[in-house]
Every structure is written in structure tokens, then in C-alpha cells.
Enzyme design. Structure first.
Site, PDB file in Angstrom:
ATOM      1  N   ASP A 182      23.262 -11.214 -35.744  1.00 11.29           N
ATOM      2  CA  ASP A 182      23.448 -11.324 -34.246  1.00 11.29           C
ATOM      3  C   ASP A 182      23.325  -9.988 -33.396  1.00 11.29           C
ATOM      4  O   ASP A 182      24.062  -9.767 -32.612  1.00 11.29           O
ATOM      5  CB  ASP A 182      24.539 -12.065 -33.875  1.00 11.29           C
ATOM      6  CG  ASP A 182      24.063 -13.075 -32.520  1.00 11.29           C
ATOM      7  OD1 ASP A 182      23.319 -12.617 -31.967  1.00 11.29           O
ATOM      8  OD2 ASP A 182      25.157 -13.594 -31.641  1.00 11.29           O
TER       9      ASP A 182
ATOM     10  N   LYS B  50      17.747  -7.355 -32.284  1.00 12.36           N
ATOM     11  CA  LYS B  50      16.807  -7.955 -32.729  1.00 12.36           C
ATOM     12  C   LYS B  50      15.785  -7.349 -33.707  1.00 12.36           C
ATOM     13  O   LYS B  50      15.152  -7.837 -34.445  1.00 12.36           O
ATOM     14  CB  LYS B  50      15.875  -9.113 -31.597  1.00 12.36           C
ATOM     15  CG  LYS B  50      16.793  -9.655 -30.763  1.00 12.36           C
ATOM     16  CD  LYS B  50      18.012 -10.457 -31.353  1.00 12.36           C
ATOM     17  CE  LYS B  50      19.084 -10.704 -30.320  1.00 12.36           C
ATOM     18  NZ  LYS B  50      20.253 -11.177 -30.899  1.00 12.36           N
TER      19      LYS B  50
ATOM     20  N   ASP C  15      20.281 -15.306 -35.530  1.00 12.47           N
ATOM     21  CA  ASP C  15      20.506 -16.060 -34.189  1.00 12.47           C
ATOM     22  C   ASP C  15      19.418 -15.514 -33.332  1.00 12.47           C
ATOM     23  O   ASP C  15      18.691 -14.367 -33.607  1.00 12.47           O
ATOM     24  CB  ASP C  15      21.791 -15.770 -33.352  1.00 12.47           C
ATOM     25  CG  ASP C  15      22.008 -16.500 -32.079  1.00 12.47           C
ATOM     26  OD1 ASP C  15      21.230 -17.699 -32.130  1.00 12.47           O
ATOM     27  OD2 ASP C  15      22.780 -16.308 -31.555  1.00 12.47           O
ATOM     28  N   ASN C  16      18.888 -16.263 -32.206  1.00 17.07           N
ATOM     29  CA  ASN C  16      17.775 -15.809 -31.223  1.00 17.07           C
ATOM     30  C   ASN C  16      16.721 -15.259 -31.867  1.00 17.07           C
ATOM     31  O   ASN C  16      16.057 -14.275 -31.531  1.00 17.07           O
ATOM     32  CB  ASN C  16      18.392 -14.360 -30.383  1.00 17.07           C
ATOM     33  CG  ASN C  16      19.690 -14.814 -29.755  1.00 17.07           C
ATOM     34  OD1 ASN C  16      20.903 -14.339 -30.201  1.00 17.07           O
ATOM     35  ND2 ASN C  16      19.864 -15.601 -28.859  1.00 17.07           N
TER      36      ASN C  16
ATOM     37  N   GLU D  17      22.052 -19.803 -25.202  1.00 14.57           N
ATOM     38  CA  GLU D  17      23.459 -20.069 -24.964  1.00 14.57           C
ATOM     39  C   GLU D  17      23.761 -20.062 -23.536  1.00 14.57           C
ATOM     40  O   GLU D  17      23.226 -19.084 -22.796  1.00 14.57           O
ATOM     41  CB  GLU D  17      24.275 -18.894 -25.779  1.00 14.57           C
ATOM     42  CG  GLU D  17      24.128 -17.468 -25.567  1.00 14.57           C
ATOM     43  CD  GLU D  17      23.190 -17.083 -26.526  1.00 14.57           C
ATOM     44  OE1 GLU D  17      22.473 -17.985 -27.370  1.00 14.57           O
ATOM     45  OE2 GLU D  17      22.609 -15.773 -26.618  1.00 14.57           O
TER      46      GLU D  17
END
Lengths: 929, 259
Positions: free
Chosen positions: B183, B186, B211-212, B241
Site C-alpha cells: 500500500d 503505486k 491495494d488501490n 476508502e
């Protein structure tokens, strides 16, 4: 899918070859049935001479006949075919012999057989052993027993006299079957096992009717022979009767003819199938549309089908205008430059060949057959005496009438297809188990089929979801009202904006357009296309509030955009009307100026008493009126062109460029472009459909003043078909909720009808109420355009016709006629309604009956299951009691378990019917034992 | 000169864009504008403000309470891109299913996900949490301690992830990673994954959770993962989120081992 058909023709033809060979075998057998009687005759004749030989032959014949008897039974073919293959050559030869009646040759051959027989019988025993083993592997047990018995009987066969064998024919089939089997094994030593299976597989593809026919023919022959055998006639008489009874006596001819018949039949069928494929291939763009449908669902496909339909209509409109108006004028009318209306005026000559002519349609394009003003008012042109003004008028009216007819006819046809709700029970099971096409033989087709099945599943799921949705109704209603309010506000705003712009442009026009820049001149068009581009997006966003089923949402969206475009259209028309008024005022001035100019011309240069030839002035210099009809046509052409350009540019920028950016920038971007913000675009069905419909409305409106419009539209549709097909397949993604859209087709048609009506109104208004220009167009010099009909009636038809016409157009006749028409329509409509209701009721009845049947079947199955269960239980009890086992369960509990109805089945279960006897259960039990 | 009418015709476009991308505007407002204003006003960093809030509102030693307070602060007061409650449930389920012994977390940030993971780990398990930023690491440590997890359980490593991963074996004696939770930046997903593959710490059945992956998104990462054939990939679709309406997803990769 036609694609599949095309792709699979090769494999199908293979199958057909096999089929054909099978037919061949069948035919042979058929002939054998007939041939058999001849050979038996021979056999009888020769019985004394060569007893053993004839016996052997007869036994062979018998087996073949037995086979023929059961030719229709497929499972037996399995055993037969191998023999057939093996025997084919031998039999052919034998048939020839029989025909020629050359007994000696035959006997020679048979002597050889006798020689071989001893060795053969030795071999045969071994083979039979093998045969039995094989069968043990392949078949069920009882068949094996039969084979063994057949073996023994086979041995007896050789010693048995002929008559006994004839009797044996009536023995149970199993034995004879096994005989034939064993014999076939012995005779066809080399027949491969695999061929057997293949032949059986092909047999399945024989149509039952053909099989039936063959059987019938064979049976008839057999019956005839059987009856004749029983009669105490001399041989000669029998032969005569046989000959006369049969239409085709000679087996050879029968064979040939039937062979030809079947081969031709096969060829014909193959040809028909190919022709079907060819027909589907001939439907324009069918493949493309199918491909799109399989990937994007029926909603997108419906647009393309609509586009294709529109293309067809425009083709006919184009044909009419081109063939009856433009070509005659170009070929037979006065050439360019002969009269003022056919020449570019002097002041425009400098800019007449500018590049801008291509999209502005001024200059030379304006003074050509493309526009109204170019046509001459001469009543008949050329050596054909072609009535051009009349033709012009009739084509104008005819295109519109034709369009009405086609649209209404299509709507009626579509309405037929809808008819009531379709049967959707077990929808998903049907889709799961029956959608795959097992004939697909090429990977691309398989991919397409896969996609189409997936899409259809998605569609079905959406339908199902919609039928099960239950939400907060009040909230939904509120949101829907809110959405409609917002949309109305937006519509009003855009309407006002257009009104404002049109007013402004009128002001500019009054002051002279030359003083203003490009922006001011094209303001109306710009604003209209911008609004047409962006407002639908806004509606789309607003419509997410409403939470409708996508199909309903599409219809709402269509309706809203329709309203928006309608506003645009009518402002455009109003602006045009104003322009027409201006032009007409100008025309009046020109008219008066014209007389002054003429007077000046003659007065100024020529003395009164001279007889010199009149002065020739170049037609470009002659002053002329502002032809308002040409102006209208030109406006429409410009609108169409700008609209087309906007569409294509939007397509290229909004779809293609976006797709390229998303695809290639994704490698070096900080977020995921494909899934995230810009993503790929979806295909905008509603916008495109409405674009098409309004475009068509423009065509209908303007085609009278610009005969080139259908041609332009044809071009546009053609290009956009290819362009959009390509764009959809390469830059769009399917919608998130793919939905079925078969119903919206009629919705499109209804909108088209409304547009057609609305667009004919102004056209008719201008034709009927505004007098044509005095110096341009085919109706110049008349007070109204429709005077051309009256003129034709007066001069081209006999006097009585005019009289009849005037009587017929008498209101006293017309009004009752109209009344009758209305009554007829009312009557037809009410009857159709009744039929519809009856249909619905019938459908309901069928459904309920179906359900009842299902219930009955279920009940029966349940009962059977219960009985079985009980029988098993009682059987267990029996066995347990008979064996006297110690730990047998108490009988009470066991009966309890059997009689208790299963809990899950509910009302349908009926554990133990009170009146039901116990006896059959015992029976079944004993049977099981 | 462009006339005002033409400009007005663009109004529907503007409205459409605003309505369609309203969630992104909300995100922009909450994540950037409010943060900037508060930073100027208080002089503290966002993470420190979050810590202050938690200190005053949560029960020390109760991990659930701390997580709830965090969620409340992130959804009502300011925005920090933690894993959030909804995607956290997916994480919890994974942890319960697989019971990992050694967990590597890349990107501690405020320690929300560390607390979340540590909460549902079995006894004897260990988390190595990597954070690059010094100030964030301080806050994270405080929060982790506040939740009641000691150094045996959570090892906070304040270094960039690309330095840490190759040295995990030597410095920390890690033999195999059962779960890796990504996380952090990116852009670092893909290089870090390569490093992990090269280090040999991944065994058969190791799970990598990223994530993401859809928003802000790691397209290259996803592409590599799908093409390489080393992993069984599942993308859990969810929303971003604390903000509805922005689609996001978590990628769950199961390492199949090199064949």
C-alpha cells in the site's frame, strides 16, 4: 448464424458424401429385393441341375431378404453395413450375370465357390469363435447367446432343403439376424471395423421420410412375390404378371433411375443450402452486424439494423429523384449557360470555382441539376416529350408518400412480431443447455458464438434483476419527477438559447453578413450542434437518478433528445421562413427593377423603327430574382453536411482519439486509464439513432428543393455504416448492462413516423401557400406549384377525364369517401384488437395446460418413485424375513419410513394413495427379482 | 470574437462533467484543499493531527476502538488513504483463511493497516512493516504501541522498500513471507514485486495483496501479474476508502511457485 453456415459447408459436404454413399447402398439393396425374385427363379430352374449350388445361393438370398425386411431398423444396420461393403463388388457382378441370363458363367463361378467351400468352412469356425469374442466385448449378453445358436443353425443350413429354409424365414428375428451376422463376418473378411461405425453414424442423418419410402417399395415387392408364390400358376404366367405389375421391370433401369434421383436430390439439397448461405451473404453488412451483436448485444445491433433499413429507403428515394428528375434534366433539358437560371451570374463568377463550393454548395454547384432553381419551366423536354415539371412535382409527392407507406408497413410488421409476452419459463436452462452450436468448425466463429452467448446471458440476467427489483417507491418517484424537472429546465434553456441565436443571426442578416466574421455567420449551426452534442450527455447523467431498466431508460433518453432536436428543428424552420419572406420582398423589388432594366435596354440602344435583330445579352448579365427555393435547398444541404462532419469528427475525436490515448498513455500514466477516469467510450445508441432519424427528417423536408439531398444522404449513410462499424469494434466497450432491445425497433419507427409527419408539414406549407419564384425552377410563372397538375389534366388528358376528375373532387363525394375510410379503419382496428385478445387468451391457456401437464408428470414420477421405494423396502423385508437375520429392524419403524411423505415435496407428494392396491408392488418386486 | 451564445452552449458539458465526476471533486476537496488549509492553520502534519485525535478519542490497548476512531476521523474530519473498513474486511477474511506467520507490509503510513493485520494474526506471527517517511513512521509507531502491539509482533523498518526487500534475509532472518501487503507508492508496486520474486522469499501459496490497483491504479503491475503466469490473480472490486462512487480494487495474488 450465417457465418457458421458458410464456414461449415465444407464439413457438411463431407457428410453429404457419406450420406450419398449410404443411399447408394440402400438402392442396391432395394434392387436386390427385386433381383432376388429373378435369381430365385433361376435357382428354381436350376435346382435339378445343380442342387447344392442353388441351395447355397438361396441361403445367401434369404439372408439378404431378411435384411431387407428390416432395412429401416437402425441398430441392425450396424451389423449389416460391413457386409454390404464387402459384398458390393460381388453383387454387382452377379447382377450383371443375372441380367444377361448367362447361367454357365454363373455356375462356373459357383463351382469355384464349391471348391473354396471346404477350406472356407474350416476358416469359418475359427472366425466364428473370434466373432463371438468380439461380440462379447461389444454387445449385451443375450446377443451372444443368439450368435452361438446362430452358429449351430448356420451349419444346419447347408443341409436343409430349400422349403425348410423358406419356413425358417418366419422364425424370430434374432436368430436370423445372428445368422446374417455370422455369415457376413465370414463373407466379408476384409471389411474394416471402423467403416461399420462410420456408416451407422451416417445412417442417422437419413431423413425418416426417405427411409419410409424405401421400406414401402421393398415391402410391396415382397408382398407381390409372396402372393405369387402361393398361386398354382405356371412359371410363364408368373413372369408375365410380375412384369406387368411392375412399372420398372428391369432392375438396371430402376437402379440407374433411383441412383440419379437420389444423387440429384442430394445435389439439389446441397444447392439449396448453398443458396441459403449465398442469400445471407448477399444481405448487405449482415456479417458485420452479427459480429457486433455478438459482442455488444442487441441494442447496439438494433441501431445498425435500423441504419441498414434507412439505407434501403434512401436508395429508393435516390433512385426516384435521380432517375426521374436529375437525369432527364441533365440529358434532355437546355444546357448550362443557355438561359439566365442556368448560368452563374456575373458577380459570382469570380468565386464560383472556389474550394468553399465543396461544402457551401454555392457557385457552379448552385446552378446545376442539384438544386431547384436550375430546372426550366418548359412543359415537355426532349424527343421523349418528358413532362419535367409534372415529373418533378410527382416525384416530390411520391417520395414522401412512399416513405409513409414503408414506415407504416414496417411498423405493422413489427407489431405482429411482438404479440404478447414470450414464454420465459426455464429461460436460463434453455440458454445453458441449448445455446452452443456444435457445428461450428472455426475458431473465430467459435469466439463470436462464445461472445454472443455471454451477451445473451448478461441480457437475461438484467431482465431477471429488473423483474425482482423492489425499492423504495416514494424515493424512486421523487427522483424521477426531479429528473424530469431538470430535463425540462435544460430543454427550455437550450430552446431559449437557440431562439436567441436565431434572432441575432436575423439581425446580422439584415445588416449584411459580409461585415461579420466566420463565428457570427455560423453561430446558429455551431450552437445547435454543440447543444445537440452536450445536452444528451447531461440527460444521460440525469437519467441515472431514475433507476429505470436500461431499455426503458433508452426510450426515455430517446424521447428527451427527440424533444431537444425538435426544438432545434423548429427554430431552424422558423428562421428559414423568415428568410423566405425576406427573399420574396427582395423578389418584388427585382421584378419592378427588371421591367425598368428591360425598358432601358431597348430604349437606350435601339431606335424604335429599326428591324435589326434584338440585342443579345449574355445570360450571366441579365438581372434575376433571389430564388428562395434554391436558398432553402442550399440551407438544407449545408445543414446536412455540417451535421455529417460533426458526427464524424466527434467519432474520430471522442472515440478513436480517446481510445488511442487511453490505450497508449496507460503505460506511463499515474492511474489506470482503462479502468479509471477516461476509460473507453460506450456506443451511444440513443444519440446515434436520433441523429439518423433527424437527418432523415431533413432529407424529407429539403428533398423537394434540392434533388441532390437523397444522393448526399446515401453517401453519408454508406460511409457512416463502415466508419461506425469499425469504430464500434475497435474503440468502444460494451455497456455495463447489456440489454435486449428487440422491442425498441418499433419505437424507432414510431419516432421516424412522427418526424416524417413533422417534416412534411413545412414542405407542404411552402408548396401550397407560397407562390414559386418568377424566374427559376420548374414551376416558374405559375401562381402555385400544384397548378402543374391542373395544367396536365387540361392539356394531356381527354376532356371527359377532367370532367370526371372535377366531379370526383366534389366535396359531396370526397366527404362520404373520407367517412367511409375512417369507418373502415375503425373496424379493422377493433377486429385486430379482438384478435390480439384472443391470441393472448390462447397463449395463457396453453401455458396453463403446460403447467398442468408438468404437474401431472411430476406427480406420476413421484408416485413411481414412491412405489419403487416401497417395493425395495418390502423386498428387503422379505429377504430379511426369509433369511431370519437376528438384527432385522422392527417392522413398524420401517413401514413408517416408507409411508412418510418426503418433507420437501409438499403438496404434490402423496405418500401412499388410499385406494392404491398393494399387489402391483409385489409384482414389481417379483419382476425385479 | 466568440459570441456568448456559443460559450453558453458549453454549459451542459460543464454540468455533465461536474455531475459525472462529482466524487473526484469531493476527493480533491477533501484530500488536497482541506489538508492544505489545516496544514497552514495548525502547523502540524496530517498524520500528527490524526494521532492527536486518536489519542483523545480512542481507548488505548483496544485495536478495534483505534480502528473505528481512525475511520471516523478519515470519513468525517479529514482524508487519509488508509485501507478503510470495507476493503479491510477483505483483508481480515484473507488473514483468517490463511493464518500467515510472516507478514511484510510495504507502506505503513499511519499504522492503520498494521494494526488491522496484527489484530487478527496468530500468536508467534510477525509483521515487518516498511515505511520510508520518518515523521509518518514516528506516528505509526505511537499508534501501534497505543494499540498494544509490542516489538516482537511488529517490526517497523524506516527505509525505502527497494532497499529493504533484498536485505530481509540477511538483516532480519526471514526465510519465507506468507503474506505481503502493498500500500505504498503505486509506481513501486511492480519493481518491488520484481525484487520479491528475485529474493526467493516467496514460496508456493504466498499471498500478495495490493491495494488501490484500479484507483489511483497500477496498470503495469496488473499487466505483469497477469502475463507472468507466476500468480493466480483475483481482483476484488470495491470502492475507494471513505468515498463512495469511485471504483477501486484490491489485487490478491497467490504465488504458484516457479515451475
Amino acid at each position: 448464424m450465417p457465418r457458421h453456415k458458410l464456414k461449415n459447408t465444407a464439413s457438411e459436404s463431407d457428410g453429404k458424401d457419406n450420406e450419398f454413399s449410404l443411399y447408394y447402398v440402400e438402392v442396391e439393396e432395394n434392387s436386390q429385393g427385386g433381383q432376388e425374385k429373378q435369381t430365385t427363379r433361376d435357382g428354381k430352374r436350376r435346382r435339378e441341375r445343380n442342387g447344392e449350388v442353388s441351395r447355397r445361393r438361396a441361403s445367401e438370398k434369404r439372408t439378404t431378404e431378411v435384411d431387407n425386411k428390416r432395412a429401416g431398423k437402425k441398430h441392425e444396420k450396424r451389423h449389416k453395413t460391413a457386409r454390404k461393403e464387402g459384398e458390393k463388388h460381388e453383387k454387382r457382378q452377379r447382377r450383371k450375370n443375372a441380367d444377361r441370363e448367362e447361367a454357365e458363367e454363373e455356375s462356373n463361378k459357383e463351382k469355384k465357390n464349391i471348391k473354396n467351400e471346404r477350406t472356407k468352412t474350416l476358416k469359418r469356425d475359427d472366425e466364428k469363435e473370434k466373432d463371438v469374442k468380439k461380440k462379447r466385448k461389444k454387445h449385451v449378453k443375450n446377443e451372444e447367446d443368439n450368435a452361438n445358436s446362430g452358429k449351430t443353425k448356420q451349419k444346419d443350413c447347408h443341409d436343409m432343403p430349400l422349403k425348410e429354409k423358406k419356413k425358417k424365414r418366419k422364425k424370430p428375428e434374432t436368430t436370423s439376424e445372428s445368422e446374417s451376422k455370422s455369415e457376413s463376418e465370414s463373407e466379408s473378411d476384409s471389411a474394416p471395423e471402423s467403416k461399420d461405425n462410420q456408416a451407422v453414424g451416417v445412417l442417422g442423418s437419413l431423413t425418416p421420410e426417405e427411409l419410409e419410402k424405401l421400406k414401402e417399395a421393398v415391402d410391396e415387392r415382397k408382398k407381390l412375390i409372396a402372393t405369387m408364390r402361393g398361386k398354382p400358376w405356371p412359371m410363364k404366367k408368373k413372369l408375365v404378371v410380375l412384369r406387368s405389375s411392375c412399372v420398372l421391370q428391369r432392375q438396371e433401369t430402376l437402379l440407374i433411375i433411383s441412383f440419379l434421383y437420389y444423387s440429384n436430390c442430394q445435389k439439389w439439397m446441397k444447392f439449396q443450402r448453398d443458396f441459403e448461405n449465398f442469400k445471407t451473404a448477399c444481405i448487405p453488412w449482415e456479417m458485420k452486424i452479427k459480429e457486433i451483436e455478438s459482442h455488444f448485444g442487441s441494442s447496439v445491433a438494433s441501431y445498425f439494423i435500423f441504419l441498414r433499413w434507412m439505407y434501403g429507403i434512401n436508395m429508393i428515394l435516390f433512385g426516384l429523384t435521380f432517375g426521374l428528375v436529375m437525369v432527364p434534366e441533365a440529358l434532355m433539358g437546355k444546357p448550362y449557360g443557355s438561359i439566365p437560371r442556368k448560368t452563374v451570374p456575373r458577380e459570382e463568377e469570380t468565386s464560383a470555382m472556389n474550394f468553399a463550393v465543396l461544402w457551401d454548395f454555392g457557385g457552379y454547384a448552385k446552378y446545376s441539376v442539384l438544386f431547384y432553381g436550375y430546372y426550366n419551366s418548359q412543359r415537355a423536354i426532349g424527343w421523349l416529350k418528358f413532362r419535367l415539371p409534372l415529373s418533378y412535382f410527382l416525384v416530390g409527392v411520391g417520395t414522401v408518400a412512399y416513405s409513409y407507406m414503408v414506415v407504416i408497413r414496417t411498423m405493422a410488421r413489427n407489431a405482429n412480431e411482438e404479440g404478447g409476452g414470450d414464454d420465459t419459463s426455464f429461460n436460463f436452462s434453455w440458454k445453458t443447455f441449448t445455446s452452443w452450436d456444435y457445428l461450428i468448425g472455426n475458431p473465430e466463429t467459435a469466439d463470436n458464438k462464445f461472445a454472443s452467448i455471454t451477451t445473451s446471458f448478461k441480457e437475461a440476467i438484467v431482465e431477471e434483476q429488473e423483474s425482482r427489483k423492489d425499492d423504495n417507491i416514494h424515493l424512486t418517484r421523487f427522483l424521477r419527477v426531479l429528473a424530469n424537472f431538470l430535463v425540462l429546465c435544460c430543454l427550455a434553456g437550450s430552446g431559449y438559447l437557440i431562439y436567441f441565436v436565431v434572432r441575432r443571426s436575423q439581425k446580422f442578416a439584415l445588416l449584411g453578413l459580409e461585415n461579420y466574421g466566420w463565428w457570427e455567420r455560423n453561430e446558429v449551426n455551431m450552437v445547435m450542434s454543440l447543444l445537440g452534442m452536450f445536452c444528451p450527455m447531461l440527460f444521460d447523467v440525469i437519467s441515472t437518478l431514475e433507476n429505470y431498466h436500461p431499455r426503458v431508460a433508452l426510450q426515455w433518453q430517446l424521447g428527451r433528445i427527440f424533444a431537444l432536436f425538435l426544438g432545434n428543428l423548429y427554430t431552424f424552420i422558423i428562421a428559414l421562413m423568415d428568410a423566405i419572406q425576406l427573399k420574396r420582398a427582395e423578389e418584388e423589388i427585382v421584378k419592378t427593377n427588371m421591367t425598368i432594366w428591360q425598358a432601358n435596354l431597348y430604349n437606350g440602344t435601339v431606335p424604335d423603327n429599326s428591324t435589326a435583330p434584338p440585342i443579345t445579352v449574355h445570360p450571366a448579365d441579365i438581372p434575376r430574382g433571389p430564388c428562395w427555393e434554391t436558398m432553402v435547398g442550399q440551407e438544407f444541404v449545408r445543414l446536412i453536411i455540417s451535421d455529417t462532419m460533426t458526427t464524424y469528427i466527434t467519432l474520430l475525436i471522442g472515440d478513436f482519439l480517446r481510445a488511442v490515448l487511453v490505450r497508449f498513455l496507460n503505460n506511463c500514466w499515474c492511474w489506470d486509464l482503462e479502468y479509471g477516469f477516461p476509460s473507453y467510450s460506450e456506443f451511444d445508441v440513443s444519440g446515434n439513432v436520433l441523429g439518423l432519424i433527424f437527418n432523415q427528417g431533413m432529407i424529407w423536408m429539403g428533398a423537394f428543393y434540392a434533388p441532390c439531398l437523397p444522393a448526399l444522404n446515401l453517401l453519408r449513410l454508406h460511409v457512416s455504416m463502415y466508419l461506425q462499424c469499425w469504430a464500434v469494434m475497435c474503440c468502444n466497450v460494451p455497456q455495463e448492462r447489456v440489454f435486449k432491445a428487440s422491442g425498441s425497433n418499433n419505437f424507432y419507427m414510431a419516432m421516424l413516423l412522427v418526424i416524417l409527419f413533422l417534416s412534411t408539414l413545412p414542405a407542404i406549407y411552402t408548396i401550397v401557400s407560397i407562390p414559386p419564384s418568377f424566374d427559376c425552377g420548374p414551376f416558374s410563372g405559375k401562381t402555385r406549384m400544384f397548378d402543374v397538375i391542373q395544367e396536365t389534366l387540361e392539356s394531356d388528358f381527354p376532356a371527359w377525364f377532367g370532367k370526371v376528375f372535377s366531379y370526383a373532387s366534389n366535396p359531396g363525394l370526397v366527404l362520404p369517401f373520407l367517412l367511409l375510410l375512417v369507418l373502415a379503419i375503425y373496424y379493422l382496428q377493433s377486429t385486430s384488437k379482438t384478435y390480439k385478445r384472443v391470441n393472448m387468451e390462447l397463449k395463457k391457456k396453453l401455458q396453463t395446460q403446460n403447467e398442468e401437464n408438468k404437474k401431472k408428470n411430476k406427480l406420476a414420477a413421484l408416485k413411481a418413485a414412491n412405489e419403487l421405494e416401497q417395493a425395495r423396502k418390502t423386498g428387503e423385508q422379505h429377504s430379511s424375513s426369509s433369511q431370519h437375520t437376528q438384527n432385522s429392524e422392527p417392522p413398524v419403524s420401517s413401514t413408517h419410513t416408507t409411508t412418510r411423505p418426503p418433507a420437501s415435496r409438499g403438496h404434490t407428494s402423496s405418500g401412499h394413495l388410499p385406494g392404491h392396491p398393494q399387489q402391483p408392488q409385489k409384482n414389481s418386486h417379483s419382476n425385479r427379482k | 470574437m466568440v459570441s456568448p451564445a456559443i460559450a453558453l452552449a458549453f454549459l451542459p458539458l460543464l454540468l455533465t462533467l461536474i455531475i459525472r465526476y462529482r466524487y473526484y471533486f469531493v476527493l480533491l476537496y477533501r484530500a488536497v484543499l482541506i489538508r492544505w488549509v489545516r496544514d497552514c492553520l495548525t502547523g502540524l502534519s496530517r498524520e500528527e493531527r490524526a494521532f492527536q485525535y486518536i489519542l483523545t478519542h480512542a481507548t488505548p490497548g483496544d485495536a478495534q476502538s483505534i480502528l473505528d476512531t481512525f475511520d471516523h476521523w478519515c470519513s468525517k474530519v479529514e482524508f487519509i488513504s488508509n485501507i478503510g473498513p470495507k476493503k479491510g474486511k477483505i483483508l481480515d477474511r484473507l488473514l483468517q483463511e490463511h493464518c500467515p506467520i510472516t507478514v511484510l507490509e510495504l507502506g505503513t503510513h499511519c499504522g492503520y493497516s498494521t494494526v488491522r493485520i496484527a489484530r487478527s494474526l496468530p500468536i508467534g506471527a510477525r509483521i515487518y512493516s516498511v515505511e520510508m517517511d520518518e515523521r509518518n513512521a514516528q506516528v505509526a509507531e505511537k499508534i501501534i504501541r497505543l494499540a498494544g502491539f509490542d516489538e516482537d509482533m511488529v517490526e517497523l523498518i524506516v527505509r525505502p522498500s527497494d532497499e529493504v526487500i533484498p536485505r530481509l534475509r540477511e538483516d532480519f532472518g526471514v526465510e519465507r513471507l506468507d503474506l505481503v501487503f502493498m500500500d505504498h507508492w503505486k509506481r513501486c508496486y511492480l519493481p518491488d514485486l520484481h525484487l520479491l520474486e528475485g529474493s526467493g522469499l516467496l514460496g508456493e501459496g504466498s499471498i500478495i495483496l495490493a491495494d488501490n490497483v484500479i484507483f489511483p491504479g497500477a496498470p503495469n503491475f496488473l499487466r505483469h501479474v497477469r502475463r507472468s503466469g507466476l500468480y493466480e490473480v483475483r481482483v476484488h472490486r470495491a470502492t475507494l476508502e471513505y468515498i463512495r462512487g469511485i471504483r477501486d480494487g484490491m489485487a490478491e495474488l497467490t504465488f504458484l511457485g516457479i515451475k
